[in-house]
Design a protein around this motif. Structure first.
Motif, short mmCIF file in Angstrom:
data_model
loop_
_atom_site.label_atom_id
_atom_site.label_comp_id
_atom_site.label_asym_id
_atom_site.label_seq_id
_atom_site.Cartn_x
_atom_site.Cartn_y
_atom_site.Cartn_z
N GLY A 68 0.82 -1.21 0.00
CA GLY A 68 0.00 0.00 0.00
C GLY A 68 0.85 1.26 0.00
O GLY A 68 0.55 2.23 -0.70
N GLU A 69 1.93 1.24 0.77
CA GLU A 69 2.83 2.40 0.82
C GLU A 69 3.51 2.61 -0.53
O GLU A 69 3.68 3.75 -0.98
CB GLU A 69 3.86 2.21 1.92
N GLN A 79 -4.68 2.22 -1.12
CA GLN A 79 -5.35 0.93 -1.18
C GLN A 79 -5.15 0.17 0.12
O GLN A 79 -4.07 0.21 0.71
CB GLN A 79 -4.87 0.09 -2.37
N ASP A 80 -6.21 -0.51 0.58
CA ASP A 80 -6.11 -1.38 1.75
C ASP A 80 -5.65 -2.77 1.35
O ASP A 80 -4.92 -3.43 2.07
CB ASP A 80 -7.47 -1.46 2.46
N PHE A 183 -8.50 5.47 -12.50
CA PHE A 183 -9.50 4.40 -12.48
C PHE A 183 -9.71 3.87 -11.07
O PHE A 183 -9.93 2.69 -10.86
CB PHE A 183 -9.10 3.28 -13.44
N GLY A 184 -9.63 4.78 -10.12
CA GLY A 184 -9.95 4.45 -8.74
C GLY A 184 -8.97 3.48 -8.09
O GLY A 184 -9.34 2.76 -7.16
N GLU A 223 -6.58 -8.44 7.85
CA GLU A 223 -8.01 -8.17 8.02
C GLU A 223 -8.60 -7.56 6.75
O GLU A 223 -9.80 -7.67 6.50
CB GLU A 223 -8.22 -7.23 9.19
N ALA A 224 -7.74 -6.92 5.95
CA ALA A 224 -8.22 -6.25 4.74
C ALA A 224 -8.52 -7.22 3.61
O ALA A 224 -9.28 -6.88 2.69
CB ALA A 224 -7.20 -5.21 4.28
N GLY A 225 -7.93 -8.43 3.65
CA GLY A 225 -8.17 -9.34 2.55
C GLY A 225 -7.34 -10.60 2.63
O GLY A 225 -6.49 -10.76 3.52
#
Length: 455
Positions: A68-69, A79-80, A183-184, A223-225
């Motif tokens: 994510g970093e 992003q998580d 694109f998010g 926990e995020a995925g």
């Protein structure tokens, strides 16, 4: 050897500074030829290694937090967890422009037919009564496929990676492509649509060296995925950082090749059409300012005519500034040779990712080339054909590694397992030889492992 950057055909402000390397009148060794042909100067794999080492270490230690970093740092997105939701894949395919979908489907069809024909056959050899040795080709269990982002969008690279893996029989396929801010934070929707078209559901928004590290070492669940499980083989093209990461993880995982910034070489004689030669050089220069475009010819007239065409066509193309920078770089230029023989030698020394043959009797000349990722024969087989719809694969070795590496193909995802099956009598027939050789190597227990079976 004479090197110059003269180009009197156009004003300096708009001219392509396509340099000349003159090898005429010289008898050069292979080492001298390799040193003479145009190559990128500046950042090399060695220069990138320290940065890539840090990225790999960060991913191994920090997992999804580190990813994510890095996404924030390099791609400007938050992003998580990088796993792309399945609904995003389905939506991208649903929204895909029909003409693009049709083109992708045709490319997939041709690539599948070629890949299906590549699969090697299993063999079984009987060396005597009861003495059988077989070789079976078995697919790896899981692969990680990288599709670059950056200056262009490469749904074609999704096809080139996925199709041979499927043809090999790989059961677990993960794909990564850089997150796009516009694109998010997901990869480009055309990339997602191509993956969906091929039935790939495990797609990650991860770019660069960090994607290669995540594939090689895996990332634990949070926990995020869910976890990103490690793979057996990593394939796909990319920039110098991707190529360096693949080199550094080789041995932890298998890789296809160090497929870096694109390059094209064209071997041409006086029969070649300058406008076609120039168009093909520009087509690869369009990829990246560091892309390499090299013309090898024994015709000064052709070289001059190609320079004129480069100026004209480069000025008219959409990515003109990028093209001119690539064509004017030290990695590009015209190599003047005495004759076809020296031209072929120069081609083998350069070992191009893409090599076009535009000469008299081009098929015969192509058959003499030893070092190239892919060879394109004649006026109607441009590299662009191979990029999209030839059926061949466009993930190819660069930077001279075509001298010892192959392009991506079905065998990239296969292992050859040898199976030995001897009966008692068949072993007895060679037992004396085994004992003799084990004694010669001072490994007597090897011989004992045979004789104990007959005690």
């Amino acid at each position: 050897m004479t090197i110059s950057s003269e180009n009197p055909a156009s004003p300096a402000a708009t001219a392509v500074d396509f340099r000349t390397v003159d090898l005429r009148g010289q008898s050069l060794t292979l080492a001298a030829l390799r040193a003479a042909v145009p190559r990128a100067q500046g950042q090399t794999v060695a220069d990138a290694e320290e940065k890539v080492h840090h990225i790999i270490s960060a991913v191994r230690q920090g997992g999804f937090v580190a990813l994510g970093e890095l996404a924030q740092r390099f791609d400007g997105v938050s992003q998580d967890h990088p796993l792309v939701p399945r609904e995003a894949l389905a939506s991208a395919l649903e929204d895909l422009e029909p003409s693009v979908r049709g083109a992708l489907e045709e490319s997939i069809s041709r690539a599948r037919r070629f890949a299906d024909g590549q699969r090697p056959r299993n063999i079984e050899v009987q060396l005597g009564d009861g003495a059988v040795v077989a070789q079976n080709w078995v697919p790896v269990a899981r692969v990680g496929l990288y599709v670059p982002g950056g200056l262009a969008v490469y749904p074609s690279s999704v096809i080139m990676n996925v199709v041979p893996a499927l043809a090999a029989g790989v059961q677990s396929i993960a794909l990564a492509s850089p997150p796009q801010k516009e694109f998010g934070g997901l990869p480009h929707p055309t990339i997602l649509a191509a993956a969906a078209l091929l039935g790939i559901t495990e797609v990650y928004a991860i770019g660069g060296a960090q994607a290669i590290a995540a594939f090689a070492y895996g990332v634990a669940a949070t926990e995020a995925g869910p976890a990103l499980e490690p793979v057996d083989v990593v394939t796909g093209p990319g920039n110098i950082f991707v190529a360096t990461a693949k080199r550094l993880v080789k041995g932890v995982v298998g890789i296809d090749s160090e497929a870096g910034t694109t390059e094209i070489a064209i071997l041409a004689d006086s029969t070649a059409q300058p406008r076609l030669v120039a168009a093909d050089l520009i087509s690869q220069a369009e990829h990246d300012p560091k892309a390499a475009s090299v013309l090898i010819t024994d015709s000064e007239d052709l070289a001059a005519a190609v320079r004129t065409e480069l100026d004209r066509q480069a000025a008219a193309t959409k990515h003109s500034a990028r093209v001119r920078e690539a064509l004017s770089g030290p990695q590009s230029g015209v190599v003047l040779v005495d004759d076809l023989e020296q031209g072929i030698a120069a081609c083998d020394a350069y070992a191009a990712e893409h090599l076009e043959i535009m000469t008299r009797d081009a098929p015969a000349v192509a058959a003499r080339i030893r070092n190239a990722g892919a060879i394109f024969v004649g006026d109607y087989s441009p590299v662009s054909l191979g990029d999209y719809c030839a059926g061949s694969n466009h993930v190819l070795p660069t930077s001279g590694t075509a001298a010892f590496s192959s392009g991506l193909n079905v065998t990239t995802f296969l292992r050859a397992i040898q199976v030995v099956n001897y009966s008692r009598d068949a072993l007895a027939e060679v037992s004396g030889h085994i004992v003799s050789l084990s004694g010669a190597e001072d490994l007597p227990a090897h011989g004992d492992a045979v004789t104990v079976r007959f005690s």
